[in-house]
Each structure stands twice: as structure tokens, then as C-alpha cells.
Write an enzyme that holds these catalytic residues in place. Structure first.
Site, mmCIF file in Angstrom:
data_model
loop_
_atom_site.group_PDB
_atom_site.id
_atom_site.type_symbol
_atom_site.label_atom_id
_atom_site.label_comp_id
_atom_site.label_asym_id
_atom_site.label_seq_id
_atom_site.Cartn_x
_atom_site.Cartn_y
_atom_site.Cartn_z
ATOM 1 N NE ARG A 66 -2.633 -0.331 3.351
ATOM 2 C CZ ARG A 66 -3.099 -0.770 4.257
ATOM 3 N NH1 ARG A 66 -4.441 -1.096 4.272
ATOM 4 N NH2 ARG A 66 -2.343 -1.239 5.611
ATOM 5 C CG HIS A 75 7.345 -24.986 12.811
ATOM 6 N ND1 HIS A 75 7.105 -24.600 11.382
ATOM 7 C CD2 HIS A 75 7.486 -23.811 13.377
ATOM 8 C CE1 HIS A 75 6.849 -23.324 10.908
ATOM 9 N NE2 HIS A 75 7.210 -22.868 12.451
#
Ligand code: BG6
Length: 484
Positions: free
Chosen positions: A51, A240
Site C-alpha cells: 500500500r 513445525h
């Protein structure tokens, strides 16, 4: 060792969130390292999209600062940096509006690999996917990369999968779990399936139990608002540690290809039994000083989110029946140490008698730091006076074994981004895998909420709450030490 750089096709890689923290810390430094290694084609382009009101030159300056901060000093070379930055572009874009999309369309080339990295909040995934299509920027060969957290429970993960599936086929979606990009994590597969030595013993008949430890010294200060809504279970275990467990427990895939590997991992997740609440220890660091406490770091004195978790798990299939998997992970522990230990059973009969003591082979795979493997072997203690046994390590540190070129081993993000360009999904999570992991995780978290469970306090710099040791003591086992 000769390090090989396998060329990749040229590409346009768009990083949505190109001014964000992940882009600065991991994605762009990773690409720079691949550039230095000679793997990034000269005409490949990286397009930051965000942005902020920037142009190419301002974006390049911003990225130069990030590289200076996050690339090792010995790899930061002004000429290389200047050449790398010349391949960078910037588009100011509004993910939920119309600004910038025409500019992006104009920048993209036909006939090259197109990849879009969604390094933004998951709530924007749908907006980005839709606009990439309505502006004819993505096509059926384009790839998108999405980060964890992929949802916060099964329902939200399903919703995300459905949103992405409206615009992209599963073969185009690359869900990152950066642990799969770690060299030593892939080594788990090489060790298991590239050697004849281990696999015949890799089952409940010979393995007493397996330990998976991912210990960290960092706390959650600075990212408390994210972490406090997640906790160790959502932040580390669902992804993980689950991936590590899958690679250790899975059956040999018939080929090292994306679906063969992911099919086998999925079977492990689906074979995980629900966890008995008495087999879970949750902790929260609480130091003596206020600045040392989790509550201070998340700015909420009432928080019951865990910064540590230890669990005993069972994979209910033929191979692992009766062999527990103990897993633990936590913040502010004694040391940064990730390792997997496969603890084998005692020899079936000791010809040396009780005085020789109890000896067990333990295969330890060190994921980080000091990556390597140690096999504990029992030998005779030297000297006269009978047969006394001792355990000694057969130790291999990968850096020593592989020589100086080991330095050229890519880090997780650089490898994974290059795999996206190559179109290789093996090290990325498939939608059904992520959903299965949440389906197993959800009831455990709901259980804590239902019974008002509070995590146990532990001192920073320790191995977590003492109750975690009890999980193993009950069965006459012990955690391997977390060493400072
Ligand atoms: C991230 C977690 O996915 O992995 C962090 O959100 C954690 O909380 C990090 O610290 C650990 O990654 P590594 O590569 O440092 O072991």
C-alpha cells in the site's frame, strides 16, 4: 563437496506485502543469496507490491537497508546488491480496491514463470486471488505462495482452502512451513531412506521411544498480540513439530515426489491418537522480575496461553504401536536447540550380566544449531578387570563432514522460493494435510478451554516446567538435556 547451482527458468515474482517484516527479514535476503549463488536469472524480476506510496527507486533503497540488516556481512557486497536491486520493481496496490492492478498487469510478462507470494494477513487472501483473476494477471500456470498461520482451527483452514480453490488449483498453491526448507529436516528423509542401516530398526520392535525437541531462547515480546492468540500449540506444534513427526514416522514413499511424500505424511497425521490430558504439560515463563514474564510480554496479566508445551503422542499403526513420541517446544528456554532423538530398546539379552549396567543406542539428529548426527554406541571401557561397558558417541557434524562448501547450503526461505519457481511442491503442505493437522489439534485446545486449564509457570532459562520431566519419568525415561 562441490556445491551445484541448478538453473531455474526466468520468473516474475510478485511479493504482496513487499514492504513487510517477512519480506525484509526472510524473502528478499533469501532471493539475494540465490542471486549471489548465481541461481537467479539475469532477466528475472521481483516486484514488491504494497500500500505504501513508493516507486522503484525508493523501494530499492528500502530493500538495500533490509539486506544490510539481515544478510551476513561477508555476503553483503555493494556490487552484488546494486545488481540485485536493479531486478526489483515496485507497484503501489490496494488489495481490496482497484488501485495499482492495471500497473501490475502492465508489468507482468508472458512466457515466464509467474509466482505471487501472499505475505499478507490471511483475511486478504481472497481479495488478492480474486483480483489476480479479474485483472487477468494470473493464469492456470501461475503459482501462489501462502504463509502460516494457515487458519487457527479446522473451520478457518477449510474456509481458506475453499477461498483459494475458487481461483487456483491445488497444484498452483504452495503452503509454506519453513521447517521443511531446512537442510537438516530434509536430511531426515535422506538418512532414513538413503541408508540400509536404519530403516530395518525403525519401528516399535526396536525403538523404545522418540523425542522431538524444539527449544528457543527468545520470548514473545514484540509479537505478543499475535502469539497470545496462538500459543505454542498453534504456533509450533500444529505445523513445525507435526511436520518433523511426519518425516520421522512415515512409511517410505514410493518416490520422492510431491504427492507420494505428502500422501505418507497425511497417513501419519490421521493415525495420531487423541491425546490424554494427563499426557500434556503446558507452561508459561514467569521470571522473578516483571520484565521476564510472559504476562508482561503480551501485556495481559490474565493470559492463559502456553509458551511451552510437552506431550506424549501415539501413532496408531502397525509400525509404531506401543512406541510413544514425546514432543516439546517452548520459548525462553535454556538454549536454542532443535533435535530428534530415536532411543532404541535394550539388547534382548545381556551376556555381560547386571554389573555391566543398562545401555541403549540413541540416534540423535541435530536440526539446529551445530547440525549433525550422533549415534550412541556401547563399547568396552578400556582397562583390565573385567568387562565394563560405556556409551560413546559416533559423532558427525555436517559442517565438518561436508567441508567449507557447506557454507553454500541455502537457508529455508531461499530454497523454498526457488522450489516455487521450479514448480516443485514436495516441501509444501497440501490442503488436506493442513486440515488433518487442525482436526487433531482442535479437540486438544478445546479441552483446555472447556476445563479452564492454566499453564504451569517456569523460570526463563530452564527446560520448562518440572512436570514435563514427569511425563517421561513415569515410564522410567528421561528427556535429553537441553544444553546451554
Ligand atoms: C515460527 C514461529 O513459525 O517459527 C515462531 O511463529 C518461531 O514463534 C519460529 O520462533 C522458529 O523458527 P526457527 O527457524 O527460528 O526455528
Amino acid at each position: 563437496m562441490v556445491s551445484r547451482v541448478i538453473p531455474v527458468d526466468t520468473f516474475d515474482l510478485v511479493i504482496f506485502g513487499g514492504t513487510g517484516d517477512l519480506a525484509h527479514r526472510k524473502i528478499l535476503p533469501g532471493l539475494y543469496r540465490r542471486f549471489v549463488a548465481g541461481q537467479m536469472p539475469e532477466d528475472a524480476r521481483v516486484i514488491g507490491a504494497a500500500r505504501a506510496e513508493l516507486d522503484d527507486s525508493k523501494y530499492r533503497e528500502e530493500v538495500r537497508g533490509a539486506l544490510r540488516e539481515y544478510v551476513d556481512a561477508q555476503r553483503f557486497n555493494e556490487d552484488h546488491v546494486a545488481a540485485f536491486l536493479s531486478q526489483l520493481h515496485y507497484v503501489q496496490i490496494d488489495a481490496q480496491g482497484e488501485t495499482g492492478w492495471k500497473d501490475l498487469h502492465a508489468l507482468m510478462r508472458d512466457g515466464v514463470v509467474k509466482a505471487f507470494y501472499f505475505s499478507v494477513a490471511p483475511s486478504l487472501f481472497g481479495d488478492l486471488a480474486e483480483r489476480l483473476h479479474s485483472h487477468s494477471i494470473a493464469d492456470s500456470a501461475s503459482r501462489i505462495v501462502v504463509e502460516k498461520p494457515f487458519g487457527r482451527d479446522l473451520a478457518s483452514a477449510r474456509a481458506l482452502n475453499q477461498t483459494l480453490a475458487e481461483h487456483f488449483d491445488e497444484t498452483q498453491i504452495y503452503r509454506i512451513d519453513h521447517y521443511l526448507g531446512k537442510e537438516t529436516v530434509q536430511n531426515l528423509m535422506a538418512v532414513r531412506f538413503g541408508n540400509v542401516l536404519f530403516e530395518p530398526l525403525w519401528n516399535a520392535q526396536y525403538v523404545d521411544h522418540i523425542q522431538i525437541t524444539v527449544a528457543e531462547t527468545v520470548g514473545v515480546a514484540g509479537r505478543g498480540s499475535y502469539y497470545d492468540k496462538s500459543g505454542a500449540m498453534r504456533d509450533m506444534v500444529q505445523n513445525h513439530l507435526m511436520q518433523l513427526l511426519c518425516l520421522i514416522a512415515m512409511e517410505p514413499p514410493s518416490r520422492f515426489d510431491p504427492d507420494a511424500v505428502r500422501d505418507e505424511k497425511l497417513k501419519v497425521i490421521r493415525a495420531l491418537e487423541p491425546v490424554d490430558p494427563t499426557d500434556i504439560v503446558r507452561g508459561q515463563y514467569e521470571g522473578k522480575g516483571k520484565s521476564d514474564s510472559y504476562h508482561e510480554d503480551v501485556e495481559d496479566d490474565e493470559s492463559r496461553t502456553e509458551s511451552f508445551i510437552a506431550m506424549k503422542l501415539h501413532v496408531s499403526n502397525w509400525r509404531w504401536a506401543g512406541t510413544p513420541f514425546y514432543i516439546r517446544t517452548g520459548k525462553r528456554l535454556k538454549a536454542r536447540q532443535s533435535e530428534i532423538a530415536v532411543v532404541f530398546k535394550d539388547a534382548p539379552h545381556s551376556i555381560f550380566g547386571a554389573s555391566a549396567g543398562r545401555h541403549r543406542n540413541i540416534l540423535t539428529i541435530r536440526l539446529q544449531p551445530n547440525e549433525g548426527m550422533t549415534l550412541g554406541v556401547t563399547i568396552k571401557e578400556p582397562g583390565p578387570g573385567g568387562m565394563r561397558l560405556i556409551d560413546v558417541p559416533l559423532d558427525m557434524t555436517f559442517a565438518d563432514a561436508l567441508g567449507p562448501d557447506n557454507d553454500a547450503v541455502p537457508e529455508a526461505y531461499e530454497r523454498l522460493v526457488m522450489d516455487v519457481v521450479r514448480g516443485n511442491q514436495t516441501l509444501f503442505m497440501r490442503g488436506d494435510e493442513v486440515e488433518a493437522a487442525w482436526a487433531w489439534t482442535d479437540p486438544i485446545i478445546e479441552g483446555w478451554q472447556g476445563n479452564d486449564d492454566r499453564p504451569l509457570p517456569y523460570e526463563p532459562g530452564t527446560s520448562g516446567p518440572e512436570e514435563s520431566a514427569m511425563l517421561l519419568h513415569r515410564a522410567n525415561r528421561r528427556w535429553r538435556e537441553i544444553r546451554e
